[in-house]
Scaffold this active site. Structure first.
Site, PDB file in Angstrom:
ATOM      1  N   SER A  12     -11.902 -18.185 -21.854  1.00  0.00           N
ATOM      2  CA  SER A  12     -11.088 -18.697 -20.760  1.00  0.00           C
ATOM      3  C   SER A  12     -11.072 -20.213 -20.909  1.00  0.00           C
ATOM      4  O   SER A  12     -12.097 -20.815 -21.242  1.00  0.00           O
ATOM      5  CB  SER A  12     -11.730 -18.291 -19.435  1.00  0.00           C
ATOM      6  OG  SER A  12     -11.426 -19.253 -18.468  1.00  0.00           O
ATOM      7  N   SER A  19      -1.586 -11.296  -7.879  1.00  0.00           N
ATOM      8  CA  SER A  19      -1.594 -10.477  -9.101  1.00  0.00           C
ATOM      9  C   SER A  19      -1.986 -11.216 -10.366  1.00  0.00           C
ATOM     10  O   SER A  19      -1.400 -11.007 -11.428  1.00  0.00           O
ATOM     11  CB  SER A  19      -0.221  -9.847  -9.341  1.00  0.00           C
ATOM     12  OG  SER A  19      -0.083  -8.725  -8.566  1.00  0.00           O
ATOM     13  N   SER A  20      -3.006 -12.058 -10.258  1.00  0.00           N
ATOM     14  CA  SER A  20      -3.493 -12.697 -11.484  1.00  0.00           C
ATOM     15  C   SER A  20      -4.029 -11.643 -12.452  1.00  0.00           C
ATOM     16  O   SER A  20      -3.919 -11.806 -13.674  1.00  0.00           O
ATOM     17  CB  SER A  20      -4.569 -13.726 -11.158  1.00  0.00           C
ATOM     18  OG  SER A  20      -5.623 -13.120 -10.444  1.00  0.00           O
ATOM     19  N   GLU A  66      -7.088  -1.540 -15.691  1.00  0.00           N
ATOM     20  CA  GLU A  66      -7.654  -1.953 -14.408  1.00  0.00           C
ATOM     21  C   GLU A  66      -8.403  -0.799 -13.733  1.00  0.00           C
ATOM     22  O   GLU A  66      -9.469  -0.972 -13.165  1.00  0.00           O
ATOM     23  CB  GLU A  66      -6.525  -2.458 -13.501  1.00  0.00           C
ATOM     24  CG  GLU A  66      -7.071  -3.180 -12.322  1.00  0.00           C
ATOM     25  CD  GLU A  66      -6.209  -4.345 -11.859  1.00  0.00           C
ATOM     26  OE1 GLU A  66      -5.337  -4.802 -12.622  1.00  0.00           O
ATOM     27  OE2 GLU A  66      -6.430  -4.787 -10.740  1.00  0.00           O
ATOM     28  N   ASP A 104       2.093  -4.046  -9.348  1.00  0.00           N
ATOM     29  CA  ASP A 104       1.892  -5.400  -9.861  1.00  0.00           C
ATOM     30  C   ASP A 104       2.266  -5.496 -11.339  1.00  0.00           C
ATOM     31  O   ASP A 104       2.944  -6.431 -11.771  1.00  0.00           O
ATOM     32  CB  ASP A 104       0.420  -5.825  -9.669  1.00  0.00           C
ATOM     33  CG  ASP A 104       0.012  -5.789  -8.202  1.00  0.00           C
ATOM     34  OD1 ASP A 104       0.901  -5.730  -7.340  1.00  0.00           O
ATOM     35  OD2 ASP A 104      -1.207  -5.807  -7.935  1.00  0.00           O
ATOM     36  N   GLY A 118      -7.548 -14.255  -7.551  1.00  0.00           N
ATOM     37  CA  GLY A 118      -8.105 -13.745  -6.294  1.00  0.00           C
ATOM     38  C   GLY A 118      -7.319 -14.175  -5.068  1.00  0.00           C
ATOM     39  O   GLY A 118      -7.808 -14.090  -3.939  1.00  0.00           O
ATOM     40  N   HIS A 132       0.826  -1.211   0.000  1.00  0.00           N
ATOM     41  CA  HIS A 132       0.000   0.000   0.000  1.00  0.00           C
ATOM     42  C   HIS A 132       0.867   1.270   0.000  1.00  0.00           C
ATOM     43  O   HIS A 132       0.461   2.300   0.526  1.00  0.00           O
ATOM     44  CB  HIS A 132      -1.003  -0.006   1.172  1.00  0.00           C
ATOM     45  CG  HIS A 132      -2.075  -1.039   0.979  1.00  0.00           C
ATOM     46  ND1 HIS A 132      -3.200  -0.806   0.224  1.00  0.00           N
ATOM     47  CD2 HIS A 132      -2.162  -2.323   1.406  1.00  0.00           C
ATOM     48  CE1 HIS A 132      -3.950  -1.904   0.212  1.00  0.00           C
ATOM     49  NE2 HIS A 132      -3.334  -2.831   0.908  1.00  0.00           N
TER      50      HIS A 132
HETATM   51  C1  GLA Z   1      -2.935  -4.437  -4.975  1.00  0.00           C
HETATM   52  C2  GLA Z   1      -2.732  -3.325  -6.002  1.00  0.00           C
HETATM   53  C3  GLA Z   1      -1.297  -2.789  -5.953  1.00  0.00           C
HETATM   54  C4  GLA Z   1      -0.894  -2.419  -4.538  1.00  0.00           C
HETATM   55  C5  GLA Z   1      -1.225  -3.561  -3.567  1.00  0.00           C
HETATM   56  C6  GLA Z   1      -0.975  -3.169  -2.138  1.00  0.00           C
HETATM   57  O1  GLA Z   1      -2.153  -5.555  -5.309  1.00  0.00           O
HETATM   58  O2  GLA Z   1      -2.985  -3.808  -7.297  1.00  0.00           O
HETATM   59  O3  GLA Z   1      -1.165  -1.685  -6.825  1.00  0.00           O
HETATM   60  O4  GLA Z   1      -1.487  -1.217  -4.142  1.00  0.00           O
HETATM   61  O5  GLA Z   1      -2.577  -3.983  -3.680  1.00  0.00           O
HETATM   62  O6  GLA Z   1       0.377  -2.962  -1.907  1.00  0.00           O
END
Ligand code: GLA
Length: 386
Positions: free
Chosen positions: A68, A127-128, A161, A173, A123, A35
């Site tokens: 998919s 970072s999918s 996104e 990500d 989920g 964050h």
């Molecule tokens: C998600 C968001 C990122 C980042 C994280 C927290 O993964 O996609 O950009 O803010 O939360 O670090």
């Protein structure tokens, strides 16, 4: 069957012809720096050996069709010139949103058939979404014959996104999955977008990077994520700084004393300010090869996310505590939080003990079983065939 073979076979079956190529993008585990990326701060993610793969081939009618591999029903199908904010929804919004963002950049995105397959759980805080955006961005820009650089592709994924999916994420990500390198962590300054690849080789230090997927699904779209982001913006404005990156603990204390920051906003801001310091500390340790010494920084990060930022959840807290009890040198939640995964940096000979301790602690707490698995540090997105 390999992921590439599986997606190639699925493409042949669904699109009725061979793909022109297959592109892969990894998931990521953020070692530390949570964050901070929407506060112009520092992050330290690694790309992992779990991926999203995309098989694609051009169409000459300007239509973008995507399937998919999990759901082999009718494709989502729209003219590529018509996709974008307000017109795309569901999982295909990541694909269509990326096509739109590339077009906004001036890439002549052609119509295409796209089939998506993955061994990266969706989920799970790995970072999918960014992996899907990156694989699609590389595929469509390659098919368009364009050579957009990776930072621009990352920004296109973020734009998809934010503006099409509706999740106001930072840039961590997308940068991690596009710029990762095997055996390295990506130290990223999200203000300047400067990156440094810092050696990160757990095996050489007798360690394994374990992921503990709590299986609590987080949906960051419309979640408290956006609310946290607004709190940070409020704090920066109240302190008169461009972003919390520019604030010190003394600034925060002064803001609290003067009433410019209420107690909750103060704690949100304190997380960000202290987390940036912890990233710098961890980077310093990694540069010196002192991998086993980053435990306290990981623990401090988790505490801060739990108590000040309040984005953890009981399952993540149990995972982190049990991992350390089982012998991990450090553990913390990773990713946006509210569910998802924790990481546990674990001595190789303690992997079984950590796995058992975490699994037992989940059962005792009445939680469903977690998935605990080792990951290795992989390279960033790439074309893997064709
Ligand atoms: C998600 C968001 C990122 C980042 C994280 C927290 O993964 O996609 O950009 O803010 O939360 O670090």
């Amino acid at each position: 069957m390999s992921l590439v073979d599986a997606v190639t076979e699925a493409f042949a079956e669904l699109a009725g012809r061979p793909p022109e190529g297959v592109w892969r993008a990894p998931g990521r585990v953020n070692l530390i720096g949570e964050h901070t990326d929407y506060n112009d701060g520092f992050v330290l993610p690694v790309a992992i050996n779990r991926s999203v793969v995309v098989a694609a081939a051009r169409r000459d009618d300007g239509v973008l069709r995507c399937w998919s591999s999990r759901d082999r029903s009718e494709p989502v199908s729209h003219p590529v010139a018509e996709v974008g904010p307000g017109t795309s929804s569901g999982w295909s919004a990541y694909v269509e949103g990326t096509a739109w963002a590339l077009r906004e950049l001036g890439v002549p995105v052609p119509g295409a058939d796209v089939v998506v397959h993955a061994d990266l759980p969706a989920g799970a805080g790995l970072s999918s979404s960014a992996a899907l955006e990156a694989a699609v961005a590389l595929a469509l820009s390659d098919l368009a014959g364009s050579t957009v650089d990776r930072v621009a592709l990352a920004l296109a994924g973020q734009r998809a996104e934010t503006e099409v999916v509706g999740m106001p994420c930072g840039i961590m990500d997308q940068m991690a999955v596009l710029l990762g390198r095997a055996g390295h962590a990506v130290f990223l300054d999200t203000r300047t977008r400067m990156t440094e690849l810092v050696p990160f080789d757990p095996a050489a230090a007798g360690l394994t990077l374990l992921v503990i997927d709590t299986r609590v699904k987080h949906a960051l779209v419309g979640s408290p994520y956006a609310e946290r982001r607004r709190a940070c913006e409020r704090a920066a404005a109240a302190l008169g700084v461009p972003a919390l990156r520019d604030a010190t603990i003394d600034d925060l204390e002064a803001g609290r004393a003067s009433g410019a920051l209420d107690e909750v906003t103060f704690r949100r801001a304190r997380h960000v300010v202290t987390e940036n310091d912890r990233v710098l500390e961890a980077v310093d340790l990694l540069r010196r090869g002192a991998l086993t010494s980053i435990g306290p920084a990981l623990a401090g990060s988790h505490r801060s996310l739990r108590d000040d930022y309040e984005v953890s959840c009981p399952e993540l807290d149990v995972a982190v505590d049990a991992a350390v009890t089982g012998g991990a040198v450090g553990a913390r939640m990773t990713g946006g939080g509210f569910g998802g995964s924790a990481l546990a940096l674990t001595p190789v000979d303690a992997v079984d003990r950590v796995t058992e301790t975490v699994t037992k602690a989940f059962a005792e707490a009445g939680f469903g079983p977690p998935a605990v698995f080792a990951v290795s540090i992989a390279g960033g997105a790439e074309r893997v065939s064709g």
